[in-house]
Design a protein around this motif. Structure first.
Motif, short mmCIF file in Angstrom:
data_model
loop_
_atom_site.label_atom_id
_atom_site.label_comp_id
_atom_site.label_asym_id
_atom_site.label_seq_id
_atom_site.Cartn_x
_atom_site.Cartn_y
_atom_site.Cartn_z
N THR A 156 0.80 -1.23 0.00
CA THR A 156 0.00 0.00 0.00
C THR A 156 0.83 1.28 0.00
N GLY A 157 2.05 1.19 0.49
CA GLY A 157 2.86 2.39 0.62
C GLY A 157 2.51 3.25 1.81
N VAL A 158 1.59 2.80 2.66
CA VAL A 158 1.20 3.57 3.85
C VAL A 158 2.28 3.41 4.92
N PRO A 159 2.78 4.50 5.49
CA PRO A 159 3.86 4.42 6.49
C PRO A 159 3.47 3.54 7.67
N LEU A 160 4.44 2.73 8.12
CA LEU A 160 4.23 1.79 9.21
C LEU A 160 5.28 2.02 10.29
N LEU A 161 4.83 2.02 11.54
CA LEU A 161 5.72 2.09 12.69
C LEU A 161 5.45 0.91 13.60
N ALA A 162 6.51 0.26 14.08
CA ALA A 162 6.37 -0.80 15.07
C ALA A 162 6.64 -0.21 16.45
N LEU A 163 5.64 -0.24 17.31
CA LEU A 163 5.77 0.24 18.69
C LEU A 163 6.06 -0.98 19.56
N ARG A 164 7.34 -1.15 19.91
CA ARG A 164 7.77 -2.33 20.65
C ARG A 164 8.42 -1.91 21.96
N ARG A 165 7.82 -2.31 23.05
CA ARG A 165 8.41 -2.01 24.36
C ARG A 165 9.73 -2.76 24.51
N PRO A 166 10.70 -2.18 25.21
CA PRO A 166 11.98 -2.88 25.42
C PRO A 166 11.78 -4.18 26.18
N GLY A 167 12.61 -5.15 25.86
CA GLY A 167 12.56 -6.42 26.57
C GLY A 167 13.17 -6.32 27.96
N TRP A 168 13.00 -7.37 28.75
CA TRP A 168 13.56 -7.41 30.09
C TRP A 168 15.02 -7.86 30.05
N THR A 169 15.78 -7.44 31.02
CA THR A 169 17.16 -7.91 31.18
C THR A 169 17.34 -8.39 32.61
N PRO A 170 18.08 -9.47 32.80
CA PRO A 170 18.26 -10.00 34.16
C PRO A 170 19.13 -9.09 35.01
N GLU A 171 18.83 -9.07 36.30
CA GLU A 171 19.64 -8.35 37.27
C GLU A 171 20.58 -9.33 37.97
N PRO A 172 21.59 -8.82 38.69
CA PRO A 172 22.61 -9.71 39.25
C PRO A 172 22.08 -10.88 40.09
N ASP A 173 20.99 -10.68 40.81
CA ASP A 173 20.48 -11.76 41.68
C ASP A 173 19.47 -12.67 40.98
N ASP A 174 19.21 -12.44 39.70
CA ASP A 174 18.25 -13.26 38.98
C ASP A 174 18.85 -14.61 38.59
N ASP A 175 18.01 -15.63 38.57
CA ASP A 175 18.39 -16.97 38.12
C ASP A 175 17.56 -17.28 36.88
N TRP A 176 18.03 -16.82 35.75
CA TRP A 176 17.27 -16.94 34.50
C TRP A 176 17.88 -17.99 33.58
N THR A 177 17.00 -18.74 32.94
CA THR A 177 17.36 -19.63 31.84
C THR A 177 16.56 -19.20 30.62
N PHE A 178 17.20 -19.13 29.46
CA PHE A 178 16.52 -18.66 28.26
C PHE A 178 16.15 -19.83 27.35
N ALA A 179 14.98 -19.71 26.73
CA ALA A 179 14.49 -20.69 25.76
C ALA A 179 14.17 -19.95 24.46
N ASP A 180 14.35 -20.63 23.34
CA ASP A 180 14.11 -20.00 22.05
C ASP A 180 12.67 -20.11 21.58
N SER A 181 11.86 -20.93 22.25
CA SER A 181 10.47 -21.13 21.86
C SER A 181 9.73 -21.78 23.02
N LEU A 182 8.41 -21.87 22.90
CA LEU A 182 7.64 -22.57 23.92
C LEU A 182 8.02 -24.04 24.00
N ALA A 183 8.27 -24.66 22.85
CA ALA A 183 8.66 -26.07 22.83
C ALA A 183 10.00 -26.26 23.55
#
Length: 257
Positions: free
Chosen positions: A102-129
């Motif tokens: 269409t040529g209509v201007p598009l903007l993606a409004l994406r909130r920043p992701g979370w980042t772990p803090e020093p006391d966090d115990d996080w494991t990352f997964a690439d998908s729900l599976a």
């Protein structure tokens, strides 16, 4: 006999907001105050009784890329804001393809992701599976906050006890050891502390949704020393303008006038 009042000027722009997020609602609220904008917010329809934003709303899909492009053209849309959930991957790619058509201007409004803090115990997964495969090694009582639409991915885990919080009841298939808490956020830090303690949660499963509305659960997990399994965000379309806040989106709209 009094004269009829003269109609005001027509809005200069019709903004289509692809919504469903807090940011989408706040953007609609801001634009509704400006008579130069007509605002339509599109909702996917996955929640039975959504809280509707100001302005016009439509609920349901467009019928793919061609349907979205046709809707934009027929309704004289001049700007599109993709303010969908960070995990609404298909809609974001459809919006990018519709922009190309269409040529209509598009903007993606994406909130920043979370980042772990020093006391966090996080494991990352690439998908729900991937998360379902990693979960048994991280805990036995899981607070699953990845959304009711993906519960089937965890349905084969028979040894893990799950707590799921959802606006609407989930549909089968679901894990056999499941408790559902029907509630609508946002939730306070005290809410999350009490919930984790009451249900003896030892692992939190979440998508990297970002934002502050659902972040208290991460703080509560950090305080309690609970492991967190975080599903990474999917890929996003290349070449689309991005904003990380409602204020930035409003500046973009002003620059496009």
């Amino acid at each position: 006999m009094s004269a009829e009042p003269e109609p005001g000027p027509l809005p200069a722009h019709h903004v289509l907001i692809l919504g469903g997020t807090t940011e989408a609602r706040r953007l609609a609220e801001s634009l509704a105050l400006d008579p130069s904008y007509r605002v339509t917010t599109s909702l996917a329809g996955r929640v039975a009784a959504p809280v509707l934003p100001p302005g016009e709303t439509r609920i349901g899909g467009f019928g793919g890329i061609a349907g979205l492009a046709a809707w934009i053209a027929v309704h004289d849309v001049t700007r599109v804001i993709d303010a969908t959930h960070p995990f609404a991957e298909r809609m974001s790619f459809n919006a990018a393809e519709a922009q190309a058509l269409t040529g209509v201007p598009l903007l993606a409004l994406r909130r920043p992701g979370w980042t772990p803090e020093p006391d966090d115990d996080w494991t990352f997964a690439d998908s729900l599976a991937d998360a379902a495969a990693l979960l048994p090694g991280l805990g036995a009582r899981a607070f699953l906050t990845t959304g009711r639409m993906g519960l089937h991915t965890f349905a084969h885990l028979t040894d893990t006890w799950f707590l799921v919080r959802s606006v609407d009841p989930p549909e089968a298939p679901v894990p056999p050891r499941l408790e559902v808490l029907l509630a609508r956020g946002p939730f306070t830090l005290d809410d999350e502390r009490e919930l984790l303690a009451r249900h003896r949660i030892d692992v939190l499963v979440t998508k990297d949704s970002g934002g502050s509305a659902t972040a208290p659960k991460l703080t509560a997990a950090r305080e309690a020393g609970i492991a967190v399994l975080v599903v990474r965000r999917p890929a996003v379309p290349e070449g689309v303008a991005e904003a990380d806040s409602v204020a930035a989106a409003l500046r973009w709209l002003g620059s496009q006038a």
